[in-house]
Design an enzyme around this catalytic site. Sequence first.
Site, PDB file in Angstrom:
ATOM      1  N   ASP A   1     -10.691   3.701  -4.132  1.00 32.89           N
ATOM      2  CA  ASP A   1     -10.251   5.076  -3.928  1.00 32.89           C
ATOM      3  C   ASP A   1     -10.763   6.036  -4.993  1.00 32.89           C
ATOM      4  O   ASP A   1     -10.361   7.203  -5.016  1.00 32.89           O
ATOM      5  CB  ASP A   1      -8.714   5.137  -3.921  1.00 32.89           C
ATOM      6  CG  ASP A   1      -8.129   4.465  -2.694  1.00 32.89           C
ATOM      7  OD1 ASP A   1      -8.770   4.521  -1.631  1.00 32.89           O
ATOM      8  OD2 ASP A   1      -7.038   3.882  -2.801  1.00 32.89           O
TER       9      ASP A   1
ATOM     10  N   GLU B   1       1.364  -0.447  -5.006  1.00 35.56           N
ATOM     11  CA  GLU B   1       0.346   0.557  -5.319  1.00 35.56           C
ATOM     12  C   GLU B   1       1.058   1.909  -5.354  1.00 35.56           C
ATOM     13  O   GLU B   1       1.399   2.469  -4.315  1.00 35.56           O
ATOM     14  CB  GLU B   1      -0.751   0.586  -4.247  1.00 35.56           C
ATOM     15  CG  GLU B   1      -1.860   1.554  -4.603  1.00 35.56           C
ATOM     16  CD  GLU B   1      -2.103   2.649  -3.572  1.00 35.56           C
ATOM     17  OE1 GLU B   1      -3.029   3.428  -3.761  1.00 35.56           O
ATOM     18  OE2 GLU B   1      -1.358   2.745  -2.587  1.00 35.56           O
TER      19      GLU B   1
ATOM     20  N   ASP C   1       0.843  -1.191   0.000  1.00 31.91           N
ATOM     21  CA  ASP C   1       0.000   0.000   0.000  1.00 31.91           C
ATOM     22  C   ASP C   1       0.887   1.253   0.000  1.00 31.91           C
ATOM     23  O   ASP C   1       1.944   1.267   0.626  1.00 31.91           O
ATOM     24  CB  ASP C   1      -0.877  -0.017   1.265  1.00 31.91           C
ATOM     25  CG  ASP C   1      -1.706   1.245   1.418  1.00 31.91           C
ATOM     26  OD1 ASP C   1      -2.539   1.494   0.544  1.00 31.91           O
ATOM     27  OD2 ASP C   1      -1.503   1.979   2.407  1.00 31.91           O
TER      28      ASP C   1
HETATM   29  C1  NOJ Z   1      -3.965   3.720  -0.614  1.00 36.66           C
HETATM   30  C2  NOJ Z   1      -5.193   2.976  -0.286  1.00 36.66           C
HETATM   31  O1  NOJ Z   1      -5.705   2.382  -1.412  1.00 36.66           O
HETATM   32  C3  NOJ Z   1      -6.120   3.962   0.328  1.00 36.66           C
HETATM   33  O2  NOJ Z   1      -7.403   3.461   0.424  1.00 36.66           O
HETATM   34  C4  NOJ Z   1      -5.530   4.359   1.643  1.00 36.66           C
HETATM   35  O3  NOJ Z   1      -6.325   5.312   2.285  1.00 36.66           O
HETATM   36  C5  NOJ Z   1      -4.146   4.948   1.416  1.00 36.66           C
HETATM   37  N1  NOJ Z   1      -3.357   4.149   0.577  1.00 36.66           N
HETATM   38  C6  NOJ Z   1      -3.406   5.127   2.718  1.00 36.66           C
HETATM   39  O4  NOJ Z   1      -3.182   3.872   3.300  1.00 36.66           O
END
Ligand code: NOJ
Length: 710
Positions: free
Chosen positions: A346, A273, A245
């Site tokens: 997101d 990500e 993440d």
């Molecule tokens: C990316 C995640 O997909 C998102 O949902 C999250 O709030 C942020 N990273 C922080 O962890």
Amino acid sequence: MTEFRKVIPPLCLAVFFLFAFLKSGFAEDLRASTIYQIFTDRFCNGDTKNDDPEVSKGMFDPEKKNWNAYWGGDLQGVIDKLPYLKKMGFTAIWISPVIDNVNKPTLEADGRVMAPYHGYHARNFKGIDEHIGDWKVFDRLIESAHRSGIKVMVDMPLNHTSTINHGEFGALYNGMEFMSDTENDRNKLFNHLPEIADWNDPYQLQYYTLAWLGDLNQENSFIDTYLGSAVLNLKKHGADATRLDAAKHANWGWQSTVVNKLYDQGRHFVVAEWWMSDTDDPLYKEAVEFVNKAGVGMFDFPFATTIRKVLGEEKSGFKHLARVIEREDADLKDPNALITFIDNHDMPRFTSLNKDRRAVDLALALMYTVRGIPSVYYGTEQYIHDDTKGGGDPYTRVWMKDFDEESEGFKLITELNRLRRSSEALSYGFQRSIEVGDDLYIFKREFGGHSVVVAVNKGKQNSAPVSTERLSAILGTGDTAIEDALAGRLGGVAFSAGAKSLTLPPRSISIWKARESNGNGLPEIASISPGVIHGGKPVVVSGIGFGEKQGQVLADGESLSIRHWSDRSVEVTSPATSYGEMRMAVKRADGVTSRSKPFTALSGKLVPITFQVESPGFNWKGEKLYITGSASNLGCWSRKPQQAAGPLLLSEDRDYILCVALPAGKKVSFKLIILDKEGKLVREEKGIHSYKVPDQGPWRHKLRWQDEAQ
Ligand code: NOJ
């Protein structure tokens, strides 16, 4: 006899799992999978007892009105719905973070609860959050998923804990033991720097605070060991893959060492990500460099951003999409390890962007046919969406009411999963554009003599006639037509070999699979896993046409020791005698050799070392400072900006720093170089530094620029 009876069932089970495992391919090779993304809290409530647990009471909303509260979904719910997912044909799931999250809510100005229902506000990285289950349920999920031929990817937010100005003030626990919070951090477990202001400054991105979350200091040895063992713990419990993440925000060099720890423990797939727009994003190059050097897959944000513009908002054309795909394919060492998606938790659901279901369907079909591993956001098959305030976070995290197996979306995705499974070219193939216009996109996928041609017309009219000559050559058509693989479900037409040209109907996609392999019968490598590892470790080379009889695997000409050989998969030992970028090829027993694929050999297990260079006294005019030297992550003495380590980052105390993953216990030599904006060498040190990397990191190594005079 009684003892023997006790042993038989587990033995049978073990044999069954081994068989199922071999049949489903290798656990780490997600490239042949299709992923269903589950936002656990919003998916299915399988156990109402954990809705509002004692230890963290008051964050659950049974009426599902507060979008920032827990709504009850849990791991048991995921287990309950595995048959639904299996029926749709998915072979992998990605679940939101399972680790224990903060127990006290953040309160909004109006007193409403903001709970960590998403899982990204960790407090104890070694526990499972009580709202979704415990280790027993997690183990059962892994076991049930594997029994259904479904791999599990876990999400790991290694960058941060929770909110620093509310709730538990970013508290971190090691099991039951309180370690620190951001208010009283005597042991420097956190970085205490301001909120990120410049989103293109690599120093701020890695060391500053993201969204008021406790920014973990991964260069602290407790944090390094703690997070490393938390990630490994999930792997030990059977997770097949890890999503890093916020990879753009956690320390880049350090993350490479975590990836190395995972790969060191055997088969696993890791994917980063790294949030970005398309390939014109100012940090696209940094993302590519990170992914190539660490040997991980990447969420394909450039694809998602562009397809959303092209088919979602209808603000751009296929020329844009083709350009993005071609650029990524040229830059990434393993484009088939990209995870493609059209939406996620997101961003507004694709359905919120475009109410025309045909647009959603075309986007899905394209995602399934371009290179990369498709990931479908839960509920897409039911076209669920909530468009409040444009449908973004949190409205993209809709409650999954319906598990209708008769819906059109369910049927389409089932069909796409089947298609994908039946085609090596779609899982592994190289992609080449054939004809690209604003409304028209024709491309091919080819792998080991198997070919697929995909033709999309997003326009509202018939396309202009497309010449069939080139397409016939690729598809190897005889006299009979090739049917559209989706049987016209999305307006596709048959490919008729006789006709000189064909017309693509409006809003259609046609998918033509060559009737049989073009029969070149050559060995072809699909994947090398892991693609970056130190000597002596197993590496799986999968593909087709390797032959039943053992041949050789060559890494830059060096023949590697073979552990296991079959027609589709060979396991070798990674080279211990050389290091750096190399190319691997499979040489069949009859001497026919495959095309080669890149592989990086490391000279040892990686530990994080932070170089700290006192200001080199240079008159900076946009030039940048790099390190080049005798290790893979120092670029093997390359002076190219993409290969050398860097650029170094100007830190708070005006020194230049860079965390690099280096081989433990090995002696490395290196020098500092200064490159201009175009990447040309401006100045280099005269002297060469020599450094013995400690057996364990993290470590800070201070040095000075060495000029002629010194
Ligand atoms: C990316 C995640 O997909 C998102 O949902 C999250 O709030 C942020 N990273 C922080 O962890």
